[in-house]
Motif scaffolding. Structure first.
Motif, PDB file in Angstrom:
ATOM      1  N   LEU A   1       0.909  -1.179  -0.051  1.00 45.47           N
ATOM      2  CA  LEU A   1      -0.036  -0.073   0.155  1.00 45.47           C
ATOM      3  C   LEU A   1       0.967   1.280  -0.003  1.00 45.47           C
ATOM      4  CD1 LEU A   1      -2.973   0.935   0.069  1.00 45.47           C
ATOM      5  CD2 LEU A   1      -2.840   1.032   2.517  1.00 45.47           C
ATOM      6  N   SER A   2       2.044   1.245   0.540  1.00 44.47           N
ATOM      7  CA  SER A   2       2.819   2.427   0.710  1.00 44.47           C
ATOM      8  C   SER A   2       3.261   2.461  -0.746  1.00 44.47           C
ATOM      9  CB  SER A   2       4.086   2.015   1.888  1.00 44.47           C
ATOM     10  OG  SER A   2       3.449   1.933   2.931  1.00 44.47           O
ATOM     11  N   ALA A   3       3.704   1.432  -1.298  1.00 45.07           N
ATOM     12  CA  ALA A   3       4.331   1.617  -2.775  1.00 45.07           C
ATOM     13  C   ALA A   3       3.193   2.302  -3.509  1.00 45.07           C
ATOM     14  CB  ALA A   3       4.925   0.262  -3.320  1.00 45.07           C
ATOM     15  N   GLU A   4       1.813   1.908  -3.500  1.00 43.07           N
ATOM     16  CA  GLU A   4       0.849   2.594  -4.275  1.00 43.07           C
ATOM     17  C   GLU A   4       0.782   3.851  -3.998  1.00 43.07           C
ATOM     18  OE1 GLU A   4      -2.223   3.034  -7.037  1.00 43.07           O
ATOM     19  OE2 GLU A   4      -0.824   1.408  -6.795  1.00 43.07           O
ATOM     20  N   LEU A   5       0.808   4.096  -2.783  1.00 43.97           N
ATOM     21  CA  LEU A   5       0.762   5.683  -2.075  1.00 43.97           C
ATOM     22  C   LEU A   5       1.755   6.339  -2.828  1.00 43.97           C
ATOM     23  CD1 LEU A   5      -0.114   7.633  -0.046  1.00 43.97           C
ATOM     24  CD2 LEU A   5       1.346   6.767   1.621  1.00 43.97           C
TER      25      LEU A   5
ATOM     26  N   GLY B   1      -3.895  16.453  -1.260  1.00 41.27           N
ATOM     27  CA  GLY B   1      -2.550  16.472  -0.869  1.00 41.27           C
ATOM     28  C   GLY B   1      -2.408  16.279   0.471  1.00 41.27           C
ATOM     29  N   ASP B   2      -3.076  16.890   1.228  1.00 37.68           N
ATOM     30  CA  ASP B   2      -3.157  16.807   2.679  1.00 37.68           C
ATOM     31  C   ASP B   2      -3.478  15.464   3.328  1.00 37.68           C
ATOM     32  OD1 ASP B   2      -2.397  19.551   2.745  1.00 37.68           O
ATOM     33  OD2 ASP B   2      -4.534  20.144   3.078  1.00 37.68           O
ATOM     34  N   ASP B   3      -4.579  14.820   2.503  1.00 30.61           N
ATOM     35  CA  ASP B   3      -4.816  13.566   2.918  1.00 30.61           C
ATOM     36  C   ASP B   3      -3.676  12.484   2.565  1.00 30.61           C
ATOM     37  OD1 ASP B   3      -7.352  14.344   3.694  1.00 30.61           O
ATOM     38  OD2 ASP B   3      -8.129  14.152   1.852  1.00 30.61           O
ATOM     39  N   LEU B   4      -2.959  12.869   1.677  1.00 25.48           N
ATOM     40  CA  LEU B   4      -1.835  11.791   1.108  1.00 25.48           C
ATOM     41  C   LEU B   4      -0.977  11.770   2.244  1.00 25.48           C
ATOM     42  CD1 LEU B   4      -1.522  12.364  -2.688  1.00 25.48           C
ATOM     43  CD2 LEU B   4      -2.015  10.182  -1.516  1.00 25.48           C
ATOM     44  N   GLU B   5      -0.643  13.048   2.889  1.00 29.35           N
ATOM     45  CA  GLU B   5       0.390  13.286   4.158  1.00 29.35           C
ATOM     46  C   GLU B   5      -0.045  12.488   4.946  1.00 29.35           C
ATOM     47  OE1 GLU B   5       3.655  14.560   4.231  1.00 29.35           O
ATOM     48  OE2 GLU B   5       3.306  14.325   1.883  1.00 29.35           O
ATOM     49  N   ARG B   6      -1.403  12.648   5.449  1.00 25.14           N
ATOM     50  CA  ARG B   6      -1.917  11.765   6.522  1.00 25.14           C
ATOM     51  C   ARG B   6      -1.954  10.322   6.449  1.00 25.14           C
ATOM     52  NH1 ARG B   6      -5.511  16.418   6.669  1.00 25.14           N
ATOM     53  NH2 ARG B   6      -6.984  15.274   5.317  1.00 25.14           N
ATOM     54  N   ILE B   7      -2.110   9.872   5.241  1.00 17.51           N
ATOM     55  CA  ILE B   7      -2.037   8.478   5.034  1.00 17.51           C
ATOM     56  C   ILE B   7      -0.710   7.923   5.022  1.00 17.51           C
ATOM     57  CG2 ILE B   7      -2.533   6.730   3.397  1.00 17.51           C
ATOM     58  CD1 ILE B   7      -4.845   8.428   2.518  1.00 17.51           C
ATOM     59  N   THR B   8       0.193   8.803   4.624  1.00 18.81           N
ATOM     60  CA  THR B   8       1.642   8.434   4.647  1.00 18.81           C
ATOM     61  C   THR B   8       2.206   8.252   6.251  1.00 18.81           C
ATOM     62  OG1 THR B   8       2.245   9.315   2.567  1.00 18.81           O
ATOM     63  CG2 THR B   8       3.964   8.998   4.051  1.00 18.81           C
TER      64      THR B   8
ATOM     65  N   SER C   1       3.191   4.824   8.382  1.00 16.65           N
ATOM     66  CA  SER C   1       4.429   4.539   8.874  1.00 16.65           C
ATOM     67  C   SER C   1       4.214   4.354  10.377  1.00 16.65           C
ATOM     68  CB  SER C   1       5.180   6.122   8.907  1.00 16.65           C
ATOM     69  OG  SER C   1       6.389   5.872   9.697  1.00 16.65           O
ATOM     70  N   ARG C   2       3.090   4.818  11.135  1.00 20.88           N
ATOM     71  CA  ARG C   2       2.747   4.422  12.522  1.00 20.88           C
ATOM     72  C   ARG C   2       2.373   3.125  12.645  1.00 20.88           C
ATOM     73  NH1 ARG C   2       0.796   9.678  12.308  1.00 20.88           N
ATOM     74  NH2 ARG C   2      -1.457   8.714  12.284  1.00 20.88           N
ATOM     75  N   LEU C   3       1.504   2.844  11.755  1.00 20.48           N
ATOM     76  CA  LEU C   3       0.836   1.390  11.614  1.00 20.48           C
ATOM     77  C   LEU C   3       1.974   0.352  11.539  1.00 20.48           C
ATOM     78  CD1 LEU C   3      -1.527  -0.449  11.797  1.00 20.48           C
ATOM     79  CD2 LEU C   3      -1.969  -0.137   9.312  1.00 20.48           C
ATOM     80  N   ARG C   4       2.795   0.490  10.555  1.00 12.71           N
ATOM     81  CA  ARG C   4       4.023  -0.496  10.326  1.00 12.71           C
ATOM     82  C   ARG C   4       4.877  -0.665  11.543  1.00 12.71           C
ATOM     83  NH1 ARG C   4       8.285  -2.629   8.514  1.00 12.71           N
ATOM     84  NH2 ARG C   4       8.330  -3.966   6.707  1.00 12.71           N
ATOM     85  N   ALA C   5       5.227   0.480  12.134  1.00 16.73           N
ATOM     86  CA  ALA C   5       6.001   0.383  13.335  1.00 16.73           C
ATOM     87  C   ALA C   5       5.221  -0.283  14.628  1.00 16.73           C
ATOM     88  CB  ALA C   5       6.334   1.961  13.835  1.00 16.73           C
TER      89      ALA C   5
ATOM     90  N   ALA D   1      -7.094   2.885   5.607  1.00 19.60           N
ATOM     91  CA  ALA D   1      -6.148   3.661   4.867  1.00 19.60           C
ATOM     92  C   ALA D   1      -6.186   3.310   3.390  1.00 19.60           C
ATOM     93  CB  ALA D   1      -4.643   3.434   5.522  1.00 19.60           C
ATOM     94  N   ALA D   2      -6.400   2.228   3.304  1.00 23.56           N
ATOM     95  CA  ALA D   2      -6.521   1.448   1.725  1.00 23.56           C
ATOM     96  C   ALA D   2      -7.712   2.174   1.119  1.00 23.56           C
ATOM     97  CB  ALA D   2      -6.648   0.177   1.735  1.00 23.56           C
ATOM     98  N   ARG D   3      -8.924   2.415   1.788  1.00 30.66           N
ATOM     99  CA  ARG D   3     -10.163   3.005   1.216  1.00 30.66           C
ATOM    100  C   ARG D   3      -9.797   4.672   0.967  1.00 30.66           C
ATOM    101  NH1 ARG D   3     -12.686  -0.687   4.890  1.00 30.66           N
ATOM    102  NH2 ARG D   3     -12.951   1.237   6.328  1.00 30.66           N
ATOM    103  N   ALA D   4      -9.056   4.859   1.947  1.00 31.69           N
ATOM    104  CA  ALA D   4      -8.756   6.558   1.783  1.00 31.69           C
ATOM    105  C   ALA D   4      -7.768   6.681   0.700  1.00 31.69           C
ATOM    106  CB  ALA D   4      -8.360   7.118   3.167  1.00 31.69           C
ATOM    107  N   LEU D   5      -7.064   5.900   0.427  1.00 30.17           N
ATOM    108  CA  LEU D   5      -6.084   6.169  -0.902  1.00 30.17           C
ATOM    109  C   LEU D   5      -6.861   5.843  -2.021  1.00 30.17           C
ATOM    110  CD1 LEU D   5      -3.263   6.744  -1.754  1.00 30.17           C
ATOM    111  CD2 LEU D   5      -2.765   4.206  -1.421  1.00 30.17           C
TER     112      LEU D   5
END
Length: 450
Positions: free
Chosen positions: A187-191, A211-218, A222-226, A259-263
């Motif tokens: 999903l990060s690669a698609e992002l 653009g702001d939404d893309l930053e929030r998803i990024t 990152s937080r989710l993976r950690a 996150a996937a739906r938002a993206l």
């Protein structure tokens, strides 16, 4: 791993006769098979990929607590297995002394195999769990107390309980790690691909909501993976069926799914902006054409209004507004956005302009229809008068003095300016009535002849 069953002469059956040699041999064979199964399971647990990952990970939260408990349980498991191994070897050595064991040998074997003669030695894990281990609960699942005595059957039951609890932690963590990090990475690669496309059409943070939404998803990914890496058990949902099988449950993908739906929503929005970039010139030309037709229609309506006021008497003609200045200004702004490649601003503006331009053309056509209505009424009256004149001529009564007089009156009203529509309509009606009366005798004669 199973649990061996009792055989005749075991404790709990005091009235049963002492087992014979065959029964002892069968019991030893069954316990030997149990030993093999336990050893295989413990070695598989030791080599489990999830266990190796847990040992090397920097854990936190629920996973850290449960893995610490599972590690202590695994240490105790090996201690219990060693005690089981020693007891089984002692029984085998006793059995191998004689081909035909004596009654004393059989009694001693019975005690070894079924009596609570296995003492659990103390381990480092026992000291750690003494103050923080489970209190009460399932006696088969909790760690054994140092010095506690078991039968071989009870020892296997305790091993099974500890094994299931430890394996559940390992399988659950491994399932989450197998499911979520890879999906998050995809999903990060698609992002990143979506972000590149978004930047190419001007969708950037601070300039466009997407653009702001893309930053929030990024940041969320990152937080989710950690969190998934450090605390996988926080993302584990136990089975709702109440199954006690190790690993019974599923990874909780709720945050990932959101996150996937938002993206996907943003991707569709960016795709729409890309479509705008490809079709911008065509859509701008269509908008210019629609607004031009609306302007021409309004011009025609204003001219028609002047004609109506000049040619139709006592008629209320609605006013006709001029072309929409705001629409033309917005069209110019849209063209400027296209020149500057500001596609993210052009996209919503074009959508709005297309709808409003069609409304403007519809309004212009309605204005033209409204102002030309009196002329349409006059044309309809002229047509009706000529139709009745032609009918009278076919029947040879057109030159009747009354008809001629009424025709001339109606015609002067309809072909003079300004035309009084109400008076002209009455004149046409009177001519129609006179023509109908003139035709009655002719129709009667025709019926008599027939």
């Amino acid at each position: 791993m199973g649990v061996p069953g009792p055989f005749p002469g075991s404790p709990g059956r005091p009235d049963a006769p002492a087992p014979d040699r065959e029964e002892v041999d069968r019991a030893l064979e069954r316990l030997g098979a149990e030993y093999e199964a336990i050893e295989t399971s413990l070695l598989a647990l030791q080599d489990h990929a999830g266990r190796r990952l847990l040992e090397g990970a920097e854990l936190s939260g629920t996973t850290k607590e449960r893995w610490a408990e599972a590690e202590r349980s695994i240490t105790v498991l090996w201690s219990l297995f060693d005690a089981y191994t020693a007891a089984l070897e002692s029984a085998r050595e006793l059995r191998e002394r004689r081909r035909w064991p004596s009654a004393d040998d059989l009694a001693e074997l019975t005690e070894l195999l079924n009596g609570e003669g296995v003492t659990v030695p103390a381990t480092d894990a026992d000291a750690e769990t003494a103050g923080g281990g489970p209190k009460g609960g399932d006696p088969e699942g909790g760690p054994a107390r140092p010095g506690e005595r078991f039968s071989l059957e009870g020892l296997v039951a305790r091993i099974n309980g500890l094994y299931a609890r430890s394996l559940d932690v390992i399988v659950a963590a491994d399932s989450v790690w197998s499911a979520l990090p890879a999906r998050i990475d995809l999903l990060s690669a698609e992002l990143q691909r979506t972000r590149s496309l978004a930047h190419s059409v001007g969708v950037r943070p601070g300039e466009h909501p997407a653009g702001d939404d893309l930053e929030r998803i990024t940041e969320e990914l990152s937080r989710l993976r950690a969190r998934v890496i450090a605390d996988p058990l926080a993302f584990w949902v136990s089975s709702s069926t109440g199954s006690s099988a190790p690993g019974g449950g599923r990874p909780d993908t709720g945050r990932y799914d959101r996150a996937a739906r938002a993206l996907e929503d943003i991707r569709r929005e960016v795709a729409a902006v890309l479509d705008v970039r490809q079709d911008a010139e065509r859509r701008l030309m269509q908008l210019r054409d629609v607004l031009s037709r609306a302007d021409r229609t309004l011009t025609e309506a204003r001219q028609a209004r002047g004609e109506v006021l000049a040619k139709i008497a006592a008629s209320e003609v609605p006013a006709v507004s001029g072309p929409s200045t705001a629409l033309h200004e917005q069209l110019a702004a849209a063209a400027d956005y296209r020149r500057r490649a500001q596609w993210h601003r052009l996209s919503p503006l074009l959508d709005s302009l297309e709808e409003r331009a069609e409304d403007e053309l519809h309004r212009a056509r309605e204005s033209l229809t409204a102002v030309t209505a009196p002329l349409a009424v006059r044309a309809e009256l002229r047509g009706r008068l000529d139709a009745y004149r032609a009918k009278a001529a076919r029947h040879g009564v057109a030159e009747d003095p009354l008809l001629t007089e009424r025709y001339d009156i109606a015609r002067r009203m309809l072909w003079s300016a300004p035309c009084d529509l109400r008076a002209a309509e009455q004149a046409v009606w009177r001519y129609q009535q006179a023509a109908a009366e003139a035709l009655v005798p002719l129709q009667r004669e025709g019926r008599e002849e027939s």
